[in-house]
Design a protein around this motif. Structure first.
Motif, PDB file in Angstrom:
ATOM      1  N   ALA A 175       0.824  -1.206   0.000  1.00 40.36           N
ATOM      2  CA  ALA A 175       0.000   0.000   0.000  1.00 40.36           C
ATOM      3  C   ALA A 175       0.861   1.259   0.000  1.00 40.36           C
ATOM      4  CB  ALA A 175      -0.930  -0.001   1.212  1.00 40.36           C
ATOM      5  N   ASP A 176       2.175   1.096   0.163  1.00 30.74           N
ATOM      6  CA  ASP A 176       3.089   2.238   0.227  1.00 30.74           C
ATOM      7  C   ASP A 176       3.679   2.513  -1.158  1.00 30.74           C
ATOM      8  OD1 ASP A 176       4.825   4.007   2.229  1.00 30.74           O
ATOM      9  OD2 ASP A 176       6.146   3.198   0.659  1.00 30.74           O
ATOM     10  N   GLU A 177       3.492   3.716  -1.654  1.00 28.31           N
ATOM     11  CA  GLU A 177       3.974   4.054  -3.004  1.00 28.31           C
ATOM     12  C   GLU A 177       5.494   4.005  -3.103  1.00 28.31           C
ATOM     13  OE1 GLU A 177       2.279   6.950  -5.386  1.00 28.31           O
ATOM     14  OE2 GLU A 177       0.279   6.751  -4.506  1.00 28.31           O
ATOM     15  N   HIS A 178       6.190   4.382  -2.050  1.00 29.54           N
ATOM     16  CA  HIS A 178       7.665   4.340  -2.050  1.00 29.54           C
ATOM     17  C   HIS A 178       8.146   2.898  -2.241  1.00 29.54           C
ATOM     18  CE1 HIS A 178      11.697   5.754  -1.170  1.00 29.54           C
ATOM     19  NE2 HIS A 178      11.807   4.880  -0.184  1.00 29.54           N
ATOM     20  N   PHE A 179       7.506   1.965  -1.545  1.00 32.24           N
ATOM     21  CA  PHE A 179       7.855   0.551  -1.664  1.00 32.24           C
ATOM     22  C   PHE A 179       7.575   0.060  -3.084  1.00 32.24           C
ATOM     23  CE2 PHE A 179       6.554  -3.945  -1.440  1.00 32.24           C
ATOM     24  CZ  PHE A 179       7.717  -4.500  -0.924  1.00 32.24           C
ATOM     25  N   LEU A 180       6.401   0.388  -3.619  1.00 35.09           N
ATOM     26  CA  LEU A 180       6.029  -0.053  -4.969  1.00 35.09           C
ATOM     27  C   LEU A 180       6.985   0.513  -6.026  1.00 35.09           C
ATOM     28  CD1 LEU A 180       2.137   0.175  -4.770  1.00 35.09           C
ATOM     29  CD2 LEU A 180       3.580  -1.873  -4.674  1.00 35.09           C
TER      30      LEU A 180
END
Length: 192
Positions: free
Chosen positions: A42-47
């Motif tokens: 759910a985290d954009e940084h991770f994606l």
């Protein structure tokens, strides 16, 4: 003196594998791992980091099981940018919030879960798959249809496949039993 060292070596040989396995897999541990994946996804940084990693490593990174969780963590650390350090800190926080000691403990659980998932998905026993890989390697070696460069790349892929099949064949029944009820959730979370 020799006997003392021999006893120490035997003790290490018995204890180190147990330490390397970390906490036994349980349904609760698998569930916590799946939930931590949902939070991370759910985290954009991770994606973004995952997408960049796939672009750098090529299509092999998009094949489930081609890279273990611990290998992804090592790759993240090698890149060593400020963004990656922040991402690892966030991953550590999420891992701890989900009952893992740290990112290494989380990655160990992830590796074991992935291997158990692979083991459950094998269409035939690991020894039969290994024999098939042997035949494919022999055919590749003898083939005139591929350049030497192509043969080297395919041999690397076969070697990685062999390693995963061997690892999946060594998965304990306890790990398989812990993962089995979560196969659907894991496949969904991992986009398997």
């Amino acid at each position: 003196m020799f006997e003392g060292r021999t006893v120490q070596a035997l003790m290490l040989a018995l204890v180190l594998p147990a330490l390397a396995c970390g906490e036994p897999l349980s349904g609760a541990r698998v569930e916590r791992f799946v939930e931590s994946l949902r939070v991370l996804q759910a985290d954009e940084h991770f994606l973004r980091a995952i997408e960049q990693g796939q672009q750098v490593r090529g299509m092999a990174a998009t094949v489930p099981g081609s890279m273990m969780v611990s290998e992804s963590l090592v790759a993240l650390r090698r890149a060593s940018s400020q963004d990656n350090r922040e991402l690892e800190a966030m991953m550590g926080r999420i891992a701890r919030e989900h009952g893992f000691n740290d990112t290494e403990d989380w990655a160990d659980a992830g590796d074991r879960i992935l291997l158990a998932l692979m083991s459950l998905g094998l269409e035939e026993p690991a020894p039969a798959l290994l024999q098939r890989l042997d035949r494919i390697e022999a055919e590749l070696h003898d083939s005139d249809h591929f350049s030497d460069d192509q043969k080297v790349r395919m041999a690397r892929m076969l070697s990685a496949s062999r390693k995963r099949v061997e690892q999946a064949g060594d998965v304990s029944q306890q790990d398989r039993a812990a993962v089995e009820p979560y196969v659907g959730e894991l496949k969904k979370a991992l986009a398997w």
